[in-house]
Design an enzyme around this catalytic site. Sequence first.
Site, mmCIF file in Angstrom:
data_model
loop_
_atom_site.group_PDB
_atom_site.id
_atom_site.type_symbol
_atom_site.label_atom_id
_atom_site.label_comp_id
_atom_site.label_asym_id
_atom_site.label_seq_id
_atom_site.Cartn_x
_atom_site.Cartn_y
_atom_site.Cartn_z
ATOM 1 N N GLY A 49 -18.298 5.729 36.300
ATOM 2 C CA GLY A 49 -18.294 6.519 37.526
ATOM 3 C C GLY A 49 -16.857 6.692 37.979
ATOM 4 N N GLN A 54 -10.084 7.755 44.070
ATOM 5 C CA GLN A 54 -9.412 7.199 42.890
ATOM 6 C C GLN A 54 -8.507 8.210 42.203
ATOM 7 O OE1 GLN A 54 -13.300 5.472 41.207
ATOM 8 N NE2 GLN A 54 -11.726 4.085 40.437
ATOM 9 N N CYS A 102 -13.157 -1.896 37.223
ATOM 10 C CA CYS A 102 -12.868 -0.654 37.929
ATOM 11 C C CYS A 102 -11.620 -0.018 37.328
ATOM 12 C CB CYS A 102 -12.642 -0.948 39.411
ATOM 13 S SG CYS A 102 -12.259 0.509 40.401
ATOM 14 N N LEU A 103 -11.653 1.292 37.163
ATOM 15 C CA LEU A 103 -10.485 1.987 36.611
ATOM 16 C C LEU A 103 -9.262 1.847 37.512
ATOM 17 C CD1 LEU A 103 -12.262 5.228 35.359
ATOM 18 C CD2 LEU A 103 -11.307 3.400 33.932
ATOM 19 N N HIS A 144 -21.133 0.418 43.566
ATOM 20 C CA HIS A 144 -19.689 0.367 43.297
ATOM 21 C C HIS A 144 -19.025 1.692 43.703
ATOM 22 C CE1 HIS A 144 -16.174 -0.864 40.637
ATOM 23 N NE2 HIS A 144 -15.938 0.427 40.848
ATOM 24 N N GLU A 145 -19.623 2.815 43.313
ATOM 25 C CA GLU A 145 -18.999 4.118 43.617
ATOM 26 C C GLU A 145 -19.053 4.417 45.116
ATOM 27 O OE1 GLU A 145 -17.141 5.391 41.464
ATOM 28 O OE2 GLU A 145 -17.908 4.069 39.907
ATOM 29 N N HIS A 148 -16.317 2.770 46.998
ATOM 30 C CA HIS A 148 -15.028 3.471 46.950
ATOM 31 C C HIS A 148 -14.893 4.459 48.113
ATOM 32 C CE1 HIS A 148 -12.988 2.188 43.331
ATOM 33 N NE2 HIS A 148 -14.054 2.364 42.580
HETATM 34 NI NI NI Z 1 -14.282 1.634 40.631
#
Ligand code: NI
Length: 191
Positions: A49, A54, A102-103, A144-145, A148
């Site tokens: 995701g 981000q 997480c990226l 998680h998304e 953000h």
């Molecule tokens: Ni993330």
Amino acid sequence: MAVLPIRMIGDPILRAPAQRLDAAQLATPAAQAFVDDLIETMHAANGAGLAAPQVGRAWAIAAVHVHQNPRYPYKPDVPLTVFVNPTLTPLSEETAWLYEGCLSVPDLRGRVRRHMHVRVDALDRHGRPLSFEAHGLTAGTYQHELDHLQGRLFVDGVVDPASFSTWANFDRFHREAFVAEATALVARYGG
Ligand code: NI
């Protein structure tokens, strides 16, 4: 379309609540092109995701897409889903401790508690109402998304700092046990 640079932990945009978009804002060519870039960036980074903050835009837009994901091979497939202005409602008290990454948090994983049954109410990329339920590991991905979009990162939910692990050490010391847990969660809750 373009692959956008991914912002890393410490960048204030990751800590700011994202702004909701109205239908007119979402319909603009700029917003639609941004959604295309968000998707392309998620795919290029092998993310399960990706949320707009981000990639440097404080908009309440995120995408999820899981298909034989190399970062998270135990995650069930999820079709490409873009959601705008989402709200998330837990549907039960059931939770599990998932190992997340997480990226925007390079080379770190840790244990986070997630609801196993949730409902997401949002708009799709064209401004149409979108409501669905998610369960198990997929419910965790959506939590998680959505975090953000509230300025939260998974590290905020890590209660036991001893669970923090580099990706190499996750593979070496934790993967086998967690994949067994994840497989049991998939069997119990489905995707
Ligand atoms: Ni993330």
